[in-house]
Design a protein around this motif. Structure first.
Motif, PDB file in Angstrom:
ATOM      1  N   ALA A   1      -3.126   3.128 -12.805  1.00 27.95           N
ATOM      2  CA  ALA A   1      -3.902   4.336 -12.504  1.00 27.95           C
ATOM      3  C   ALA A   1      -3.867   4.728 -11.030  1.00 27.95           C
ATOM      4  N   GLN A   2      -3.870   3.751 -10.130  1.00 30.21           N
ATOM      5  CA  GLN A   2      -3.939   4.052  -8.699  1.00 30.21           C
ATOM      6  C   GLN A   2      -2.566   4.105  -8.035  1.00 30.21           C
ATOM      7  N   THR A   3      -1.512   4.143  -8.831  1.00 27.73           N
ATOM      8  CA  THR A   3      -0.160   4.200  -8.273  1.00 27.73           C
ATOM      9  C   THR A   3       0.407   5.615  -8.397  1.00 27.73           C
ATOM     10  N   ASN A   4       1.599   5.801  -7.874  1.00 22.31           N
ATOM     11  CA  ASN A   4       2.274   7.093  -7.965  1.00 22.31           C
ATOM     12  C   ASN A   4       3.201   7.173  -9.175  1.00 22.31           C
TER      13      ASN A   4
ATOM     14  N   THR B   1       0.800  -1.221   0.000  1.00 19.95           N
ATOM     15  CA  THR B   1       0.000   0.000   0.000  1.00 19.95           C
ATOM     16  C   THR B   1       0.834   1.273   0.000  1.00 19.95           C
TER      17      THR B   1
ATOM     18  N   ARG C   1       4.807   8.116 -12.458  1.00 24.42           N
ATOM     19  CA  ARG C   1       4.689   9.309 -13.297  1.00 24.42           C
ATOM     20  C   ARG C   1       5.945   9.439 -14.153  1.00 24.42           C
TER      21      ARG C   1
ATOM     22  N   THR D   1       4.140   2.849  -5.392  1.00 27.73           N
ATOM     23  CA  THR D   1       3.172   2.592  -4.320  1.00 27.73           C
ATOM     24  C   THR D   1       1.753   2.765  -4.858  1.00 27.73           C
TER      25      THR D   1
ATOM     26  N   LYS E   1       2.649  -3.299  -7.823  1.00 26.81           N
ATOM     27  CA  LYS E   1       1.642  -3.932  -8.683  1.00 26.81           C
ATOM     28  C   LYS E   1       2.149  -5.262  -9.218  1.00 26.81           C
TER      29      LYS E   1
ATOM     30  N   HIS F   1      -2.419   1.308 -18.744  1.00 28.98           N
ATOM     31  CA  HIS F   1      -2.623   2.578 -18.040  1.00 28.98           C
ATOM     32  C   HIS F   1      -3.607   2.418 -16.879  1.00 28.98           C
ATOM     33  N   GLN F   2      -4.606   1.587 -17.062  1.00 32.55           N
ATOM     34  CA  GLN F   2      -5.546   1.329 -15.985  1.00 32.55           C
ATOM     35  C   GLN F   2      -4.861   0.608 -14.827  1.00 32.55           C
ATOM     36  N   TRP F   3      -3.969  -0.295 -15.168  1.00 36.62           N
ATOM     37  CA  TRP F   3      -3.225  -1.066 -14.166  1.00 36.62           C
ATOM     38  C   TRP F   3      -2.401  -0.151 -13.275  1.00 36.62           C
TER      39      TRP F   3
END
Length: 216
Positions: free
Chosen positions: A171-174, A52, A176, A68, A71, A167-169
């Motif tokens: 999406a919830q990470t940092n 997490t 960039r 984080t 994945k 990109h969806q995979w």
């Protein structure tokens, strides 16, 4: 008088009643739970931090950026270049450099391919302990790209995915501006690198990871 003294001494040596079997069992259970908590507590905490990012220290010795949450790459619906579904179990438990190509391969993509290849070579005798993957958007796969990878990026595994899923995979990470990733020996993408990172940064990180997991 002597008798009273003897009685007093005798009373001093009267033992307290023996604990019942139930009391002993309760004490044994408490000790067992405590030992289990001592053993599993740090492992669970470390797993939660790793998955997490919660409580992750901001000042680390890593050169790359910690992803984080981490994945699991095996969640992706990847195929080989012939369109066959990937059986993730066929791959050995190696650390990996992962280069995604989700847009035409230009400067950043070429830098990622070149840098990860050169760092891999610099591992010398540890070369076999690390693998390289290229993850290509299916819509971009063509003979010219296949030939480029065959000529300039030998000893790598090429897999195809849909860019939208990739990109969806993430999406919830940092993540960039990442141009390549480090994947651990369990299949988790756990660190990413941007264009400002050097080959020495990646080399320092992978050497440290190999040292920490030298049993693999």
């Amino acid at each position: 008088m002597k008798c009273r003294d003897e009685v007093t001494v005798s009373n001093d040596h009267v033992s307290s009643p023996a604990p019942s079997d139930q009391t002993l069992q309760q004490k044994s259970n408490r000790n067992g739970y405590l030992m289990l908590a001592v053993i599993l507590g740090p492992m669970i905490a470390a797993y939660l931090v790793f998955k997490t990012g919660l409580g992750m220290p901001t000042g680390t010795i890593n050169k790359g950026e910690l992803l984080t949450p981490a994945k699991l790459l095996f969640e992706l619906n990847a195929t080989d270049v012939d369109g066959n579904a990937v059986n993730w179990d066929q791959f050995e438990a190696h650390w990996r450099f992962l280069v995604p190509i989700m847009s035409p391969c230009e400067a950043d993509c070429e830098q990622a391919l070149y840098l990860t290849r050169q760092v891999h070579k610099r591992l010398n005798e540890k070369y076999p302990k690390v693998a390289r993957w290229v993850l290509v958007d299916r819509a971009l796969w063509n003979p010219a790209l296949a030939q480029t990878l065959a000529n300039e990026y030998q000893d790598s595994e090429t897999l195809l995915v849909d860019a939208a899923e990739w990109h969806q995979w993430l999406a919830q990470t940092n993540s960039r501006d990442a141009i390549y990733y480090m994947v651990d020996n369990q299949g988790f993408a756990m660190m990413f690198y941007q264009r400002q990172h050097s080959g020495n940064d990646l080399l320092a990180d992978i050497k440290r990871m190999l040292k920490l997991t030298r049993e693999h």
